[in-house]
Design a protein around this motif. Structure first.
Motif, PDB file in Angstrom:
ATOM      1  N   ASN A 270       0.826  -1.219   0.000  1.00  0.00           N
ATOM      2  CA  ASN A 270       0.000   0.000   0.000  1.00  0.00           C
ATOM      3  C   ASN A 270       0.855   1.261   0.000  1.00  0.00           C
ATOM      4  O   ASN A 270       0.512   2.251  -0.664  1.00  0.00           O
ATOM      5  CB  ASN A 270      -0.946  -0.005   1.204  1.00  0.00           C
ATOM      6  N   ARG A 271       1.948   1.242   0.758  1.00  0.00           N
ATOM      7  CA  ARG A 271       2.842   2.409   0.755  1.00  0.00           C
ATOM      8  C   ARG A 271       3.429   2.623  -0.636  1.00  0.00           C
ATOM      9  O   ARG A 271       3.506   3.744  -1.118  1.00  0.00           O
ATOM     10  CB  ARG A 271       3.972   2.195   1.760  1.00  0.00           C
ATOM     11  N   GLY A 272       3.844   1.544  -1.250  1.00  0.00           N
ATOM     12  CA  GLY A 272       4.424   1.645  -2.598  1.00  0.00           C
ATOM     13  C   GLY A 272       3.419   2.203  -3.599  1.00  0.00           C
ATOM     14  O   GLY A 272       3.736   3.109  -4.381  1.00  0.00           O
ATOM     15  N   LYS A 273       2.196   1.684  -3.544  1.00  0.00           N
ATOM     16  CA  LYS A 273       1.175   2.127  -4.501  1.00  0.00           C
ATOM     17  C   LYS A 273       0.869   3.614  -4.309  1.00  0.00           C
ATOM     18  O   LYS A 273       0.838   4.383  -5.275  1.00  0.00           O
ATOM     19  CB  LYS A 273      -0.119   1.317  -4.302  1.00  0.00           C
ATOM     20  N   SER A 274       0.632   4.028  -3.069  1.00  0.00           N
ATOM     21  CA  SER A 274       0.245   5.429  -2.854  1.00  0.00           C
ATOM     22  C   SER A 274       1.416   6.358  -3.191  1.00  0.00           C
ATOM     23  O   SER A 274       1.219   7.451  -3.728  1.00  0.00           O
ATOM     24  CB  SER A 274      -0.251   5.653  -1.426  1.00  0.00           C
ATOM     25  N   GLN A 275       2.641   5.909  -2.928  1.00  0.00           N
ATOM     26  CA  GLN A 275       3.811   6.751  -3.236  1.00  0.00           C
ATOM     27  C   GLN A 275       3.901   7.052  -4.730  1.00  0.00           C
ATOM     28  O   GLN A 275       4.278   8.165  -5.118  1.00  0.00           O
ATOM     29  CB  GLN A 275       5.090   6.058  -2.742  1.00  0.00           C
ATOM     30  N   TYR A 278       1.449   9.947  -5.172  1.00  0.00           N
ATOM     31  CA  TYR A 278       1.865  11.199  -4.516  1.00  0.00           C
ATOM     32  C   TYR A 278       3.110  11.775  -5.196  1.00  0.00           C
ATOM     33  O   TYR A 278       3.240  12.992  -5.331  1.00  0.00           O
ATOM     34  CB  TYR A 278       2.074  10.979  -3.013  1.00  0.00           C
ATOM     35  N   ASP A 279       4.027  10.923  -5.637  1.00  0.00           N
ATOM     36  CA  ASP A 279       5.205  11.422  -6.370  1.00  0.00           C
ATOM     37  C   ASP A 279       4.766  12.110  -7.668  1.00  0.00           C
ATOM     38  O   ASP A 279       5.309  13.149  -8.046  1.00  0.00           O
ATOM     39  CB  ASP A 279       6.165  10.270  -6.695  1.00  0.00           C
ATOM     40  N   GLY A 286       2.957  21.696  -9.884  1.00  0.00           N
ATOM     41  CA  GLY A 286       1.720  22.392  -9.500  1.00  0.00           C
ATOM     42  C   GLY A 286       0.538  22.102 -10.398  1.00  0.00           C
ATOM     43  O   GLY A 286      -0.553  22.619 -10.155  1.00  0.00           O
ATOM     44  N   PHE A 287       0.712  21.264 -11.427  1.00  0.00           N
ATOM     45  CA  PHE A 287      -0.408  20.909 -12.309  1.00  0.00           C
ATOM     46  C   PHE A 287      -1.470  20.171 -11.500  1.00  0.00           C
ATOM     47  O   PHE A 287      -2.662  20.443 -11.611  1.00  0.00           O
ATOM     48  CB  PHE A 287       0.097  20.037 -13.459  1.00  0.00           C
ATOM     49  N   TYR A 288      -1.002  19.201 -10.664  1.00  0.00           N
ATOM     50  CA  TYR A 288      -1.885  18.511  -9.714  1.00  0.00           C
ATOM     51  C   TYR A 288      -1.607  19.053  -8.316  1.00  0.00           C
ATOM     52  O   TYR A 288      -0.458  19.350  -7.977  1.00  0.00           O
ATOM     53  CB  TYR A 288      -1.624  17.007  -9.715  1.00  0.00           C
ATOM     54  N   ARG A 289      -2.657  19.155  -7.508  1.00  0.00           N
ATOM     55  CA  ARG A 289      -2.493  19.607  -6.129  1.00  0.00           C
ATOM     56  C   ARG A 289      -3.120  18.595  -5.170  1.00  0.00           C
ATOM     57  O   ARG A 289      -4.315  18.315  -5.280  1.00  0.00           O
ATOM     58  CB  ARG A 289      -3.197  20.955  -5.935  1.00  0.00           C
ATOM     59  N   GLY A 290      -2.317  18.082  -4.267  1.00  0.00           N
ATOM     60  CA  GLY A 290      -2.851  17.130  -3.283  1.00  0.00           C
ATOM     61  C   GLY A 290      -3.733  17.859  -2.292  1.00  0.00           C
ATOM     62  O   GLY A 290      -3.454  19.008  -1.937  1.00  0.00           O
ATOM     63  N   HIS A 291      -4.808  17.213  -1.828  1.00  0.00           N
ATOM     64  CA  HIS A 291      -5.677  17.854  -0.835  1.00  0.00           C
ATOM     65  C   HIS A 291      -5.086  17.741   0.572  1.00  0.00           C
ATOM     66  O   HIS A 291      -4.991  18.712   1.299  1.00  0.00           O
ATOM     67  CB  HIS A 291      -7.089  17.241  -0.855  1.00  0.00           C
TER      68      HIS A 291
END
Ligand SMILES: *Cc1c(COP(=O)(O)O)cnc(C)c1O
Length: 364
Positions: A270-275, A278-279, A286-291
């Motif tokens: 799960n850490r690998g997938k989410s990373q 997020y990367d 700045g094209f994508y912005r994390g909430h």
């Protein structure tokens, strides 16, 4: 068969393919039974073995110590929003502390207020539910009936990295969207509960793990169906349980035990997938912005928006053309939400990452 898409739905959500295949293979006739799981008594030996095996798998996966009951209830997570304060707040003469980090915690607190006094131990709404609280931000009552939190806020994509420290007050957790995603120190919990339809099975069953001493605090006068003791006494078989949902929830735990190899391994995956996602967000200039704020980001629900929100329709449409389904965010947050529960294969997350990278390059 219609080819399967990568399904990023927040819930009901993707299930492990081996669990679905086994349910399909055995649907008409369970081995050694000659009837479908949909046709047999909940008091049959076959189903008793299935529910006992499901409990045993929960106990071994989560390391549930002696002194806790594992119950399988109906009514979804929101029934627990009411059942918890009915059982533990109503006649306690105390108030309950709520740590509110998103939409689900806020709704749970609203329900609790129908049963007794409630204190807000922390509220993330003024900062748009982007964070979990630091330990020194919590305003806790050392005499509370219980302290409540939501380990993973599904809509905002905010996840606790560790349990809030609440001293001797019973800790109650809604783990509906991240149960079984990682190992937990179960001895810290008074109640840990989850509806199944995000990370643990199909809709219809809710797992409630409750410490024995809390059962003794329940006041009399509750309707049987709303009293935890009813289900503890009857081993979750007071009335007809959701047989098929429990069966598939069992297959999901079998997959975790036998195919994945336990929750340490699941957490690493799960850490690998989410990373990967997020990367992609962080490297998009700045094209994508994390909430969610960096340290509170969920490994289960990755929430993000576009700097240029006029591209939202194109993003969803082009993703769908590639078999990347259900990425639209909840209306209260906007943008997108990629729910990447245990059962989402790494290949699905890689396909989404590749699409996001290309979409940014084309539209920047
Ligand atoms: C989905 C969800 C709920 C609501 O679940 P229902 O079973 O529909 O009541 C509650 N809490 C969390 C964290 C959820 O993700």
């Amino acid at each position: 068969m219609e080819p399967r898409v990568f399904n990023f739905s927040a819930g009901p959500a993707v299930l492990p393919l081996p669990a679905l295949e086994r349910a399909q293979q055995d649907l008409l006739s369970l081995p050694g039974v000659g009837s479908s799981i949909l046709e047999i008594s909940h008091r049959s030996k076959t189903f008793m073995e299935i529910i006992e095996q499901t409990e045993a798998n929960y106990r071994s996966l989560l390391g549930v110590p002696d002194g806790y009951r594992v119950l399988f209830l109906q009514g979804g997570a929101q029934m627990q929003f009411a059942m918890i304060p009915m059982n533990l707040l109503r006649d306690s003469g105390k108030s309950a502390d709520y740590i509110v980090t998103g939409t689900w915690g806020k709704k749970a607190m609203k329900e609790a207020k129908t049963q007794g006094p409630v204190r807000v131990a922390w509220d993330g709404e003024p900062t748009k539910f982007r964070q979990t609280p630091a330990a020194d931000q919590l305003d806790l009552d050392p005499d509370a009936a219980y302290a409540y939190f939501t380990s993973n806020e599904t809509i905002q994509g905010v996840q606790f990295q560790a349990e809030p420290a609440v001293g001797d007050v019973p800790l109650v957790c809604d783990a509906s969207s991240d149960i079984l995603c990682r190992p937990l120190p179960m001895e810290k919990y008074g109640i840990l509960y989850a509806c199944a339809q995000k990370n643990a099975g199909p809709a219809g069953v809710t797992v409630v793990i409750i410490r024995d001493d809390l059962l003794e605090r329940i006041g009399d006068g509750l309707p049987s169906m709303l009293d935890y003791r009813t289900f503890a006494k009857a081993n979750s078989l007071f009335n007809t349980p959701p047989v098929f949902s429990i069966y598939v929830a069992w297959l999901v735990t079998e997959w975790l035990v036998n195919d994945i190899g336990g929750l340490d391994k699941m957490q690493a995956i799960n850490r690998g997938k989410s990373q990967l996602l997020y990367d992609t967000i962080d490297n998009s200039s700045g094209f994508y912005r994390g909430h969610a704020d960096g340290a509170c980001r969920s490994t289960m629900n990755v929430t993000f928006t576009l700097a240029d929100d006029s591209l939202e329709g194109a993003f969803v449409e082009q993703a769908a053309q590639r078999g990347l389904a259900s990425l639209k965010g909840h209306r209260s947050v906007g943008g997108f939400r990629a729910s990447i529960y245990n059962a989402m294969p790494v290949a699905g997350v890689e396909a989404l990452r590749d699409f996001m990278t290309e979409f940014a390059e084309k539209n920047i």
